[in-house]
Design an enzyme around this catalytic site. Structure first.
Site, PDB file in Angstrom:
ATOM      1  N   LYS A 117      -9.061   2.106  -2.251  1.00  0.00           N
ATOM      2  CA  LYS A 117      -9.436   1.581  -1.183  1.00  0.00           C
ATOM      3  C   LYS A 117     -10.730   1.758  -0.698  1.00  0.00           C
ATOM      4  CE  LYS A 117      -6.926   1.137   3.275  1.00  0.00           C
ATOM      5  NZ  LYS A 117      -6.025   1.594   4.337  1.00  0.00           N
ATOM      6  N   GLU A 132       0.993  -1.388  -0.082  1.00  0.00           N
ATOM      7  CA  GLU A 132      -0.209  -0.061   0.095  1.00  0.00           C
ATOM      8  C   GLU A 132       0.848   1.096  -0.016  1.00  0.00           C
ATOM      9  OE1 GLU A 132      -3.471   1.950   2.844  1.00  0.00           O
ATOM     10  OE2 GLU A 132      -2.374   0.536   3.691  1.00  0.00           O
ATOM     11  N   CYS A 188      -5.208  -3.282   2.336  1.00  0.00           N
ATOM     12  CA  CYS A 188      -5.033  -3.179   3.561  1.00  0.00           C
ATOM     13  C   CYS A 188      -6.227  -3.544   4.438  1.00  0.00           C
ATOM     14  CB  CYS A 188      -4.430  -2.014   4.071  1.00  0.00           C
ATOM     15  SG  CYS A 188      -3.468  -2.298   5.734  1.00  0.00           S
TER      16      CYS A 188
END
Length: 560
Positions: free
Chosen positions: A116, A41, A152
């Site tokens: 994300k 990330e 994540c």
């Protein structure tokens, strides 16, 4: 298809340097016949970039760097790179101006972006400050394989595993509905003790539940107070861990996706650690090494008191940057015992570090003379004791300034919690190495180190003698603090487990002691706010994730 995990250690803000690391790893992967390379990330800018993201020129330079990287990559290699993307609708919708994204780089171009979806705001995270969440499930097709992309936190909302939902959507479930063949996750997940077991258990559950192989790619390295442990891994559809990358080191791990079985093939990888102490040791060594190098220092200085805290910090620093770069200063006062000096010198000899003895008796007398009239007809007390600590702090800062060293603070978490430390004295420093390590864990780490090295690195007398600040004759810590076994259990329950005073007492602790400890924690907040950054190893550290008011009127004893 061969897929490689690039476990990278970026420097925050170093866009050309981080791009070069990705490029070098990509060339290495391509030479091994890899088709797809995964990076962590925000691998292009490093995580967490914090308010660098508020600078438009930084974001624009990142975009330029990304496009240049795409052109430089091996032509037959697809690469997923962590970056940020402008939200072009923000000025109309009132949304945040950026997305936390992954870019797919193929054949010299940025082919696709994936945003994300779940943005954490707990503990050290504050992603809603910068990012707008993505709204769509993310996947792409490479060589007839449908690859789902998560970033994540996107993995951390499986209600079947947690027994609840923290967010409205579950990105893994959405990808499963779309029928992807493989899920990859690009993470920058900070280290805490025991977190790897939780990650692996969580993803094993998801892999089995959704019948999806998963590849988890994590950042490694120390960035300010945060330590990233790496330990990337992959699981097949049966939830078996087929490979695991190294802990606390950069690594390049190659796995194979069987296009007929539509699953990842069994491989091998680095084993786990034998104990929490071993894991914490490697975390702290990495944290010190990266903080020193990324802040452009080469040498460190610290005070050696002959106590267990400074002994552990000296050992960590020696392992991190080499004995030739560690300088220990002994500053005995008239109250210092002979064994304090001999123990500190024995430690320095075991480690092979340089030392200097600077007695402070005359400096103490100078302060006494200057304050004699003002302090007349008062009793010797904390003010006089703290002068000793502040003299030592001044000497250490002078050495640090003179020679360009980084001063390491040696206070532990137990002391920081209850304020058993001196502002502008032993709290001086650029990095608090063990500020998230309770005193009982300090002893445990010292014992582990001696056993692991099969020799006495930390002199046994340092470990066995009663801890003392030696600021007055015959002083020991337990004159003013409970035994550390009791204190640390109370602090763990209060700080980490959020237990009330009544719950802590119900667990077997004395009411008077509990009340006193909780009051000490509350009163010490103003000190903690002025402390240097402390390396985080627990899920509740005194750092960026600790957001308590200083001026308040909270009665901790009355909260149930």
């Amino acid at each position: 298809m061969k897929i490689a995990i690039a476990q990278l250690n970026p420097i925050i803000g170093d866009l050309p340097g981080n791009a070069q690391k990705i490029l070098e790893t990509a060339k290495q992967a391509a030479s091994a016949g890899v088709r797809l390379l995964l990076t962590p990330e925000l691998s292009l800018c490093g995580y967490p970039p914090r308010d660098l993201l508020l600078n438009p020129s930084f974001v624009e330079t990142m975009n330029i760097t990304l496009k240049k990287l795409a052109q430089d990559l091996p032509p037959n290699l697809a690469v997923l790179v962590g970056t940020v993307v402008k939200n072009t609708e923000a000025h109309i919708t009132g949304e945040k101006t950026l997305f936390n994204s992954i870019a797919l780089l193929v054949a010299g171009k940025v082919q696709q972006y994936f945003h994300k979806r779940l943005l954490p705001t707990y503990d050290v995270f504050d992603e809603n400050r910068y990012f707008e969440p993505g709204l769509q499930a993310n996947y792409f097709v490479l060589d007839d394989i449908n690859i789902g992309v998560t970033i994540c936190e996107d993995l951390w909302n499986d209600e079947d595993f947690w027994g609840k939902r923290t967010y409205a959507v579950n990105p893994i479930a959405d990808l499963s509905i779309l029928g992807v063949d493989l899920i990859v996750n690009l993470s920058a997940s900070p280290y805490t003790v025991g977190k790897q077991k939780l990650r692996e258990a969580m993803l094993q559950h998801s892999a089995i539940n959704f019948q999806e192989p998963v590849i988890y790619t994590n950042q490694v390295g120390g960035n300010d107070d945060l330590i990233f442990d790496g330990r990337s891994f992959a699981l097949n559809r049966q939830g078996e861990i087929i490979c695991r990358a190294k802990g606390f080191e950069t690594d390049l791990l190659v796995v194979e996706f069987d296009e007929i079985q539509r699953d990842l093939q069994l491989d091998s990888g680095s084993p786990g650690y034998e104990s929490e102490d071993e894991e914490i040791w490697h975390a702290l060594v990495l944290g010190v090494r990266d903080y020193v190098s990324k802040c452009h220092f080469s040498q460190v200085v610290l005070g050696l008191s002959g106590g267990v805290d400074s002994a552990l910090v000296a050992a960590i620093a020696t392992a991190a940057i080499g004995k030739e770069n560690v300088f220990g200063v002994l500053m005995p006062s008239p109250y210092s015992s002979e064994h304090s000096i001999s123990d500190a010198l024995a430690l320095a000899d075991n480690l092979g570090i340089k030392t200097q003895i600077l007695p402070i008796g005359e400096l103490m007398q100078g302060f006494d003379n200057s304050l004699a009239e003002l302090f007349a007809e008062t009793e010797f007390g904390i003010a006089e004791e703290n002068i000793q600590s502040r003299i030592r702090g001044n000497l250490l800062m002078a050495i640090a300034n003179k020679f360009g060293h980084l001063l390491l603070s040696t206070g532990n978490k137990s002391e920081m919690a209850v304020g058993y430390c001196t502002l502008y004295g032993d709290m001086n420093g650029g990095l608090a190495v063990i500020a998230d390590v309770p005193k009982t864990r300090v002893y445990s780490l010292c014992n582990w180190l001696n056993e692991h090295q099969q020799t006495e690195i930390i002199p046994q007398n340092i470990i066995t003698k009663a801890p003392s600040a030696e600021l007055k004759p015959g002083q020991v810590d337990q004159d003013s603090l409970p035994a550390y076994e009791i204190l640390d259990d109370i602090l763990q329950r209060f700080i980490n487990q959020h237990q009330s005073a009544q719950q802590i007492v119900a667990a077997g602790h004395d009411q008077v002691i509990v009340n006193r400890v909780l009051q000490m924690v509350g009163r010490a907040e103003f000190k903690r706010r002025q402390a240097p950054p402390g390396l985080k190893i627990t899920d509740r550290a005194f750092g960026t994730g600790w957001r308590m008011p200083i001026a308040s009127k909270i009665n901790w004893l009355a909260i149930n």
